[in-house]
Design a protein around this motif. Structure first.
Motif, PDB file in Angstrom:
ATOM      1  N   UNK A  65      14.919   6.757   2.130  1.00 47.04           N
ATOM      2  CA  UNK A  65      14.052   7.414   1.149  1.00 47.04           C
ATOM      3  C   UNK A  65      12.954   6.445   0.695  1.00 47.04           C
ATOM      4  N   UNK A  66      13.364   5.212   0.409  1.00 45.76           N
ATOM      5  CA  UNK A  66      12.391   4.215  -0.052  1.00 45.76           C
ATOM      6  C   UNK A  66      11.374   3.881   1.037  1.00 45.76           C
ATOM      7  N   UNK A  67      11.847   3.822   2.272  1.00 47.31           N
ATOM      8  CA  UNK A  67      10.933   3.516   3.375  1.00 47.31           C
ATOM      9  C   UNK A  67       9.890   4.625   3.511  1.00 47.31           C
ATOM     10  N   UNK A  68      10.341   5.874   3.421  1.00 47.67           N
ATOM     11  CA  UNK A  68       9.400   6.989   3.508  1.00 47.67           C
ATOM     12  C   UNK A  68       8.432   7.005   2.326  1.00 47.67           C
ATOM     13  N   UNK A  69       8.950   6.648   1.153  1.00 54.02           N
ATOM     14  CA  UNK A  69       8.077   6.555  -0.023  1.00 54.02           C
ATOM     15  C   UNK A  69       6.987   5.507   0.202  1.00 54.02           C
ATOM     16  N   UNK A  70       7.380   4.391   0.834  1.00 56.41           N
ATOM     17  CA  UNK A  70       6.396   3.347   1.112  1.00 56.41           C
ATOM     18  C   UNK A  70       5.288   3.853   2.033  1.00 56.41           C
ATOM     19  N   UNK A  71       5.701   4.651   3.021  1.00 61.02           N
ATOM     20  CA  UNK A  71       4.715   5.184   3.961  1.00 61.02           C
ATOM     21  C   UNK A  71       3.773   6.167   3.245  1.00 61.02           C
ATOM     22  N   UNK A  72       4.344   7.057   2.439  1.00 53.12           N
ATOM     23  CA  UNK A  72       3.516   7.990   1.663  1.00 53.12           C
ATOM     24  C   UNK A  72       2.580   7.220   0.742  1.00 53.12           C
ATOM     25  N   UNK A  73       3.144   6.170   0.142  1.00 50.00           N
ATOM     26  CA  UNK A  73       2.368   5.381  -0.803  1.00 50.00           C
ATOM     27  C   UNK A  73       1.207   4.673  -0.098  1.00 50.00           C
ATOM     28  N   UNK A  74       1.459   4.220   1.116  1.00 52.28           N
ATOM     29  CA  UNK A  74       0.401   3.571   1.900  1.00 52.28           C
ATOM     30  C   UNK A  74      -0.809   4.502   2.015  1.00 52.28           C
ATOM     31  N   UNK A  75      -0.537   5.751   2.382  1.00 46.44           N
ATOM     32  CA  UNK A  75      -1.634   6.702   2.542  1.00 46.44           C
ATOM     33  C   UNK A  75      -2.268   7.075   1.200  1.00 46.44           C
ATOM     34  N   UNK A  76      -1.448   7.109   0.161  1.00 45.04           N
ATOM     35  CA  UNK A  76      -1.998   7.385  -1.173  1.00 45.04           C
ATOM     36  C   UNK A  76      -2.965   6.274  -1.578  1.00 45.04           C
ATOM     37  N   UNK A  77      -2.588   5.026  -1.230  1.00 49.53           N
ATOM     38  CA  UNK A  77      -3.468   3.889  -1.535  1.00 49.53           C
ATOM     39  C   UNK A  77      -4.778   4.008  -0.774  1.00 49.53           C
ATOM     40  N   UNK A  78      -4.670   4.407   0.484  1.00 52.20           N
ATOM     41  CA  UNK A  78      -5.873   4.544   1.307  1.00 52.20           C
ATOM     42  C   UNK A  78      -6.779   5.632   0.717  1.00 52.20           C
ATOM     43  N   UNK A  79      -6.195   6.766   0.369  1.00 52.27           N
ATOM     44  CA  UNK A  79      -6.994   7.857  -0.205  1.00 52.27           C
ATOM     45  C   UNK A  79      -7.652   7.443  -1.512  1.00 52.27           C
ATOM     46  N   UNK A  80      -6.878   6.714  -2.325  1.00 48.81           N
ATOM     47  CA  UNK A  80      -7.411   6.259  -3.611  1.00 48.81           C
ATOM     48  C   UNK A  80      -8.585   5.302  -3.401  1.00 48.81           C
ATOM     49  N   UNK A  81      -8.402   4.393  -2.456  1.00 40.38           N
ATOM     50  CA  UNK A  81      -9.453   3.415  -2.178  1.00 40.38           C
ATOM     51  C   UNK A  81     -10.697   4.105  -1.624  1.00 40.38           C
ATOM     52  N   UNK A  82     -10.501   5.061  -0.719  1.00 37.06           N
ATOM     53  CA  UNK A  82     -11.650   5.783  -0.159  1.00 37.06           C
ATOM     54  C   UNK A  82     -12.385   6.546  -1.261  1.00 37.06           C
ATOM     55  N   UNK A  83     -11.623   7.118  -2.174  1.00 37.67           N
ATOM     56  CA  UNK A  83     -12.216   7.844  -3.287  1.00 37.67           C
ATOM     57  C   UNK A  83     -13.092   6.909  -4.139  1.00 37.67           C
ATOM     58  N   UNK A  84     -12.563   5.721  -4.401  1.00 33.32           N
ATOM     59  CA  UNK A  84     -13.327   4.726  -5.166  1.00 33.32           C
ATOM     60  C   UNK A  84     -14.611   4.353  -4.417  1.00 33.32           C
ATOM     61  N   UNK A  85     -14.470   4.127  -3.124  1.00 31.66           N
ATOM     62  CA  UNK A  85     -15.636   3.726  -2.334  1.00 31.66           C
ATOM     63  C   UNK A  85     -16.692   4.817  -2.336  1.00 31.66           C
TER      64      UNK A  85
END
Ligand code: GDP
Length: 333
Positions: free
Chosen positions: A271-291
């Motif tokens: 569960x934690x590993x999958x959360x990390x993967x989801x979180x990775x993409x959430x970080x990418x989306x957040x960063x792209x939004x900022x950019x």
């Protein structure tokens, strides 16, 4: 001021409260140099978290509408857990602070007794930024607390949809607090909540409301059994408790532990590993939004596009293409 990341990591590891606070402030910062220092800090702490018992903290999300009794519950639960020998960290994700800079959760008068308990640490929600930014800070704060030896991390959030889904993505078990309301037992729980709640507790089961609370819990449990009929997964139990009187708080916690046992060590790790993967993409989306927000070429076309769309002269699809073209040209330049 330059930050001595190594010293900060050492301070966190020894459980120094000032160091823990400073470390969490660092991961909450959106400044580029602070973000770099945060990454360094987390890199220093990660081996500690992943190799030792410190990384095995019980991560629980706690949610419910304002007034349901979250802070009263967390205070009672936290004090009881500390009495049982645990070290308890409390973090908050407060969507109201994201929109308004004000806060439903974060005022300092809450959980005063728990806050004064040596083996407890309470941190209000970061009061600015996007939900993605707050999620990033909170996820890192969990690692900091685990590295500091906290073996229970409670994450509180208000019942407003997206923040609950976000918190569910950071915890092993999601506890939903609700109230007795005859007649609309299941409507009282929004559909989205049902999908993420692992344990449900009807709070304020005391005084005149005790009987009604028990009846609500029974009805809800029956309805949930129907919803989950034919599946072999975990069926969220529905309990009653009184945060104010401190009754059945331990029963609720025991169900949280039982949910962990149901998942098993392997299940939690997955569960934690999958959360990390989801979180990775959430970080990418957040960063792209900022950019996108900070992009100069986008800023240059923003006003023009806005006017044209508002005047009904440009379809949204064309407007979006124009903005993306501006963004792409800028990046390729
Ligand atoms: P939150 O907004 O969800 O954090 O709710 P609070 O913990 O601030 O509680 C809101 C109000 O409900 C306060 O006046 C509490 O004293 C009261 N309250 C909380 N838990 C209980 C409970 O178990 N029984 C009763 N009778 N009142 C409670």
């Amino acid at each position: 001021m330059a930050i001595d990341v190594q010293q900060l990591a050492d301070g966190v590891r020894t459980g120094n409260r000032a160091a823990i606070s400073q470390a969490i402030t660092l991961v909450e910062s959106s400044r580029a140099d602070h973000r770099a220092a945060s990454r360094e800090l987390l890199a220093l702490l990660t081996p500690v978290v992943s190799s030792s018992e410190a990384g095995k903290a019980v991560r629980v999300g706690i949610s419910g509408v304002p007034g349901v009794g979250k802070s009263t519950f967390i205070e009672a639960l936290g004090i009881w857990l500390v009495g049982e020998g645990h070290k308890v960290g409390v973090l908050a994700v407060d969507p109201s602070s994201i929109r308004t800079g004000g806060s439903v959760l974060g005022d300092k008068t809450r959980m005063t007794e728990l806050a004064a308990t040596p083996n407890a640490y309470i941190r209000p929600s970061p009061s600015a930024g996007t939900l993605g930014g707050v999620a990033r800070a909170t996820t890192q704060a969990i690692s900091i607390l685990e590295a500091a030896g906290f073996d229970v991390v409670l994450i509180e959030t208000v019942g407003v949809g997206q923040s609950e889904v976000t918190v569910a993505g950071m915890v092993d078990t999601f506890l939903f607090l609700t109230l007795a309301r005859t007649g609309d037992q299941l409507q009282g729980i929004k559909k989205g909540i049902l999908e993420i709640a692992d344990v449900i507790a009807v709070n304020k089961a005391d005084g005149d409301r005790a009987v009604e609370a028990k009846a609500t819990a029974k009805d809800m449990a029956g309805a949930l059994r129907l919803v989950y009929a034919g599946t072999h997964g975990w069926v969220p139990p529905v309990l009653t408790c009184s945060a104010l009187e401190g009754t059945d708080i331990d029963t609720v916690w025991n169900r949280v532990i039982r949910h962990r046992e149901f998942l098993g060590k392997k299940g939690i790790a997955e569960k934690r590993a999958e959360q990390q993967l989801d979180f990775t993409w959430a970080l990418v989306r957040d960063e792209l939004d900022q950019r996108l927000r900070n992009n100069e070429a986008v800023s240059a076309v923003r006003a023009e596009v806005r006017e044209a769309v508002l005047a009904g002269e440009m379809p949204a699809t064309t407007a979006a293409d124009k903005i993306l073209a501006a963004y792409d040209n800028k990046r390729d330049a």
